[in-house]
Write an enzyme that holds these catalytic residues in place. Structure first.
Site, PDB file in Angstrom:
ATOM      1  N   ASN A   1      45.171  64.071  19.128  1.00  0.00           N
ATOM      2  CA  ASN A   1      45.342  64.233  17.674  1.00  0.00           C
ATOM      3  C   ASN A   1      46.575  65.061  17.330  1.00  0.00           C
ATOM      4  O   ASN A   1      46.812  65.353  16.151  1.00  0.00           O
ATOM      5  CB  ASN A   1      44.113  64.922  17.077  1.00  0.00           C
ATOM      6  CG  ASN A   1      42.965  63.960  16.935  1.00  0.00           C
ATOM      7  OD1 ASN A   1      43.004  63.099  16.081  1.00  0.00           O
ATOM      8  ND2 ASN A   1      41.966  64.104  17.787  1.00  0.00           N
TER       9      ASN A   1
ATOM     10  N   LYS B   1      38.516  53.609  19.929  1.00  0.00           N
ATOM     11  CA  LYS B   1      38.315  54.092  18.556  1.00  0.00           C
ATOM     12  C   LYS B   1      38.496  52.935  17.585  1.00  0.00           C
ATOM     13  O   LYS B   1      39.495  52.218  17.637  1.00  0.00           O
ATOM     14  CB  LYS B   1      39.332  55.190  18.219  1.00  0.00           C
ATOM     15  CG  LYS B   1      38.929  56.545  18.721  1.00  0.00           C
ATOM     16  CD  LYS B   1      39.823  57.622  18.132  1.00  0.00           C
ATOM     17  CE  LYS B   1      39.400  58.987  18.650  1.00  0.00           C
ATOM     18  NZ  LYS B   1      40.336  60.040  18.211  1.00  0.00           N
TER      19      LYS B   1
ATOM     20  N   GLU C   1      35.757  61.820  23.251  1.00  0.00           N
ATOM     21  CA  GLU C   1      36.313  62.913  22.448  1.00  0.00           C
ATOM     22  C   GLU C   1      35.333  64.087  22.300  1.00  0.00           C
ATOM     23  O   GLU C   1      35.056  64.561  21.200  1.00  0.00           O
ATOM     24  CB  GLU C   1      36.738  62.393  21.058  1.00  0.00           C
ATOM     25  CG  GLU C   1      37.790  63.294  20.406  1.00  0.00           C
ATOM     26  CD  GLU C   1      38.412  62.689  19.168  1.00  0.00           C
ATOM     27  OE1 GLU C   1      39.638  62.638  19.094  1.00  0.00           O
ATOM     28  OE2 GLU C   1      37.666  62.233  18.261  1.00  0.00           O
TER      29      GLU C   1
ATOM     30  N   ARG D   1      24.996  43.955  16.030  1.00  0.00           N
ATOM     31  CA  ARG D   1      24.878  45.216  16.798  1.00  0.00           C
ATOM     32  C   ARG D   1      25.770  45.261  18.037  1.00  0.00           C
ATOM     33  O   ARG D   1      25.513  45.998  18.973  1.00  0.00           O
ATOM     34  CB  ARG D   1      23.434  45.507  17.198  1.00  0.00           C
ATOM     35  CG  ARG D   1      22.523  45.757  16.019  1.00  0.00           C
ATOM     36  CD  ARG D   1      21.409  46.733  16.353  1.00  0.00           C
ATOM     37  NE  ARG D   1      20.587  46.923  15.184  1.00  0.00           N
ATOM     38  CZ  ARG D   1      19.540  46.168  14.883  1.00  0.00           C
ATOM     39  NH1 ARG D   1      19.182  45.187  15.685  1.00  0.00           N
ATOM     40  NH2 ARG D   1      18.856  46.402  13.799  1.00  0.00           N
TER      41      ARG D   1
ATOM     42  N   HIS E   1      52.362  55.204   9.194  1.00  0.00           N
ATOM     43  CA  HIS E   1      51.647  56.069  10.135  1.00  0.00           C
ATOM     44  C   HIS E   1      52.630  56.834  11.031  1.00  0.00           C
ATOM     45  O   HIS E   1      52.528  58.053  11.182  1.00  0.00           O
ATOM     46  CB  HIS E   1      50.709  55.207  10.978  1.00  0.00           C
ATOM     47  CG  HIS E   1      49.884  56.002  11.937  1.00  0.00           C
ATOM     48  ND1 HIS E   1      48.897  56.872  11.535  1.00  0.00           N
ATOM     49  CD2 HIS E   1      49.916  56.085  13.296  1.00  0.00           C
ATOM     50  CE1 HIS E   1      48.350  57.442  12.590  1.00  0.00           C
ATOM     51  NE2 HIS E   1      48.956  56.995  13.673  1.00  0.00           N
TER      52      HIS E   1
ATOM     53  N   LYS F   1      47.813  58.669  27.661  1.00  0.00           N
ATOM     54  CA  LYS F   1      46.535  58.495  26.970  1.00  0.00           C
ATOM     55  C   LYS F   1      45.461  58.040  27.949  1.00  0.00           C
ATOM     56  O   LYS F   1      44.329  58.551  27.930  1.00  0.00           O
ATOM     57  CB  LYS F   1      46.688  57.484  25.834  1.00  0.00           C
ATOM     58  CG  LYS F   1      45.353  57.193  25.153  1.00  0.00           C
ATOM     59  CD  LYS F   1      45.489  56.624  23.788  1.00  0.00           C
ATOM     60  CE  LYS F   1      44.110  56.474  23.134  1.00  0.00           C
ATOM     61  NZ  LYS F   1      44.156  56.028  21.761  1.00  0.00           N
TER      62      LYS F   1
ATOM     63  N   HIS G   1      48.496  64.560  14.140  1.00  0.00           N
ATOM     64  CA  HIS G   1      47.728  63.659  13.272  1.00  0.00           C
ATOM     65  C   HIS G   1      46.968  64.379  12.158  1.00  0.00           C
ATOM     66  O   HIS G   1      46.554  63.732  11.202  1.00  0.00           O
ATOM     67  CB  HIS G   1      46.755  62.812  14.100  1.00  0.00           C
ATOM     68  CG  HIS G   1      47.450  61.683  14.821  1.00  0.00           C
ATOM     69  ND1 HIS G   1      48.411  61.906  15.779  1.00  0.00           N
ATOM     70  CD2 HIS G   1      47.344  60.335  14.706  1.00  0.00           C
ATOM     71  CE1 HIS G   1      48.855  60.743  16.228  1.00  0.00           C
ATOM     72  NE2 HIS G   1      48.234  59.767  15.597  1.00  0.00           N
TER      73      HIS G   1
ATOM     74  N   ARG H   1      40.123  65.077  24.792  1.00  0.00           N
ATOM     75  CA  ARG H   1      40.722  63.967  24.045  1.00  0.00           C
ATOM     76  C   ARG H   1      41.265  64.417  22.684  1.00  0.00           C
ATOM     77  O   ARG H   1      42.126  63.753  22.113  1.00  0.00           O
ATOM     78  CB  ARG H   1      39.705  62.822  23.894  1.00  0.00           C
ATOM     79  CG  ARG H   1      40.332  61.600  23.239  1.00  0.00           C
ATOM     80  CD  ARG H   1      39.438  60.367  23.287  1.00  0.00           C
ATOM     81  NE  ARG H   1      40.034  59.284  22.520  1.00  0.00           N
ATOM     82  CZ  ARG H   1      39.585  58.037  22.494  1.00  0.00           C
ATOM     83  NH1 ARG H   1      38.525  57.717  23.225  1.00  0.00           N
ATOM     84  NH2 ARG H   1      40.176  57.123  21.766  1.00  0.00           N
TER      85      ARG H   1
ATOM     86  N   GLU I   1      54.402  58.066  18.243  1.00  0.00           N
ATOM     87  CA  GLU I   1      53.256  58.235  19.164  1.00  0.00           C
ATOM     88  C   GLU I   1      53.735  58.526  20.587  1.00  0.00           C
ATOM     89  O   GLU I   1      53.088  59.249  21.345  1.00  0.00           O
ATOM     90  CB  GLU I   1      52.363  56.983  19.163  1.00  0.00           C
ATOM     91  CG  GLU I   1      51.689  56.676  17.828  1.00  0.00           C
ATOM     92  CD  GLU I   1      50.580  57.657  17.438  1.00  0.00           C
ATOM     93  OE1 GLU I   1      50.215  58.519  18.248  1.00  0.00           O
ATOM     94  OE2 GLU I   1      50.089  57.548  16.292  1.00  0.00           O
TER      95      GLU I   1
ATOM     96  N   HIS J   1      47.871  62.301   9.171  1.00  0.00           N
ATOM     97  CA  HIS J   1      46.911  61.496   8.400  1.00  0.00           C
ATOM     98  C   HIS J   1      46.889  61.926   6.935  1.00  0.00           C
ATOM     99  O   HIS J   1      46.777  61.105   6.030  1.00  0.00           O
ATOM    100  CB  HIS J   1      45.499  61.638   8.974  1.00  0.00           C
ATOM    101  CG  HIS J   1      45.235  60.710  10.116  1.00  0.00           C
ATOM    102  ND1 HIS J   1      44.242  60.922  11.030  1.00  0.00           N
ATOM    103  CD2 HIS J   1      45.825  59.564  10.495  1.00  0.00           C
ATOM    104  CE1 HIS J   1      44.232  59.958  11.919  1.00  0.00           C
ATOM    105  NE2 HIS J   1      45.195  59.118  11.620  1.00  0.00           N
TER     106      HIS J   1
END
Ligand code: GLY
Length: 369
Positions: A251, A150, A243, A128, A270, A233, A254, A247, A192, A258
């Site tokens: 993206n 993330k 997010e 956990r 990517h 960022k 993306h 935030r 990026e 993606h």
């Protein structure tokens, strides 16, 4: 949207930035300072390392760790997106437990975005939650993936569909790692960096442009330039760590990116997919946010000069199922982060995304209607 103050940075200085969730150390000598950043009460470490990165940098990372902890077990991860399969994640959690990981342990992820996404998700879920330190060794890692918590693995239905926020307690971005990066990895990171510049630091587009010939040949950007892109960022993370709104601008490029990556069966990297995704987003923005057509054309030129693609590498039909599984889809509609102008993002109705009709997306996929 102004999210990051332009700041002067110095390669001579160790830069340390704090958010409530995370610390970030960048600049020359950052790795050597890892001991100073060691989390309180962390009695043992397990390293999860990209195998190629470890072959190049293992001794240096071990040297830095040895100043603060006895030699940790090292779990190798194969390079490439295929390591983000759920089965690899399960094996990694088992390996962490076999290495004796307990709640006092820290997982130290050494590698690019694949490694930090995978190791971060394993750290976040094993027992956990174990603490995480990210040591990004690629340009994508240093300007994007390792910052901001993330973590995820992929499913056949799409990328990053199983994941969680698990913030690294520390991120150590040392420019020396970038010296040995293959050209393809540099290109991945450049996409990026163009994204970050377009979001909040348009002058950075000119910096990249001036250096384009060298960058396109695969030389890494100067440490100041890398830091500047990452700072965009970091500024956004300070405003919206989980997010909930702003935030989403990260993206940019993306949604299409993606989908292209997934539809290509990961043949398109990517960065190559994100570059094409930026070109698509710019075209959509011409129609929806008033982004100037000349800026959309200029962006494509800049991408080409950096050796990046400026057109989707797969058909709209191939990408379509993945576009509709994007995490920003609401009520069956694709939503995209879009610029209004370089450095100014469209806030929409507050979540910093804009609904885009399928017909428009189709038309913009291969050119301006
Ligand atoms: N890579 C986008 C984000 O971290 O939000």
């Amino acid at each position: 949207m102004t999210v990051a103050e332009p700041r002067s940075t110095s390669t001579e200085t160790l830069l340390v930035q704090n958010l409530s969730h995370s610390r970030w150390r960048s600049g020359p000598g950052s790795l050597d300072a890892l001991a100073e950043e060691w989390p309180e009460g962390a009695e043992r470490a397990v390293v999860v390392a990209d195998q190629k990165a470890w072959r190049s940098w293992g001794p240096e990372v071990m040297g830095a760790l040895s100043r603060v902890i006895s030699p940790p077990d090292v779990i190798g991860v194969a390079s490439g997106e295929r390591s983000k399969q759920p089965a690899v994640y399960i094996r990694l959690v088992q390996a962490l437990l076999r290495a004796g990981a307990d709640r006092t342990s820290v997982v130290v992820a050494v590698g690019g975005g694949v490694t930090t996404d995978l190791a971060g998700f394993a750290a976040g879920t094993c027992l956990r939650g174990l603490r995480l330190i990210n040591v990004p060794t690629t340009l994508v890692g240093q300007v994007d993936a390792a910052l901001g918590g993330k973590t995820a693995v992929d499913l056949p239905e799409g990328k990053n569909l199983v994941g969680m926020f698990h913030w690294p307690v520390v991120v150590v971005s040392d420019p020396r790692f970038l010296d040995t990066l293959p050209r393809r990895h540099v290109r991945n990171g450049l996409a990026e960096m163009v994204k970050s510049a377009l979001i909040a630091d348009p002058d950075l587009l000119d910096v990249l442009d001036r250096d384009a010939r060298r960058l396109a040949a695969g030389r890494p950007p100067a440490p100041d330039t890398v830091h500047r892109a990452a700072l965009v960022k970091w500024g956004i993370l300070g405003v919206d760590p989980f997010e909930q709104g702003p935030r989403h601008v990260l993206n940019l490029g993306h949604t299409a990116g993606h989908a292209i990556e997934a539809a290509s069966g990961l043949r398109v990297t990517h960065g190559e997919a994100v570059a094409a995704g930026l070109a698509v987003a710019a075209r959509v923005a011409v129609h929806l946010t008033g982004f100037a057509r000349s800026e959309a054309d200029l962006l494509r030129q800049r991408l080409r000069r950096l050796g990046l693609p400026d057109e989707p590498q797969v058909s709209f039909d191939a990408a379509r199922p993945f576009l509709f599984r994007d995490k920003k889809v609401r009520k069956g509609r694709v939503r995209m982060a879009l610029p209004r102008a370089p450095g100014v993002m469209e806030p929409g109705t507050g979540d910093w995304t804009v609904p885009v009709d399928e017909d428009l997306l189709l038309e913009c996929w291969h050119g301006l209607p």
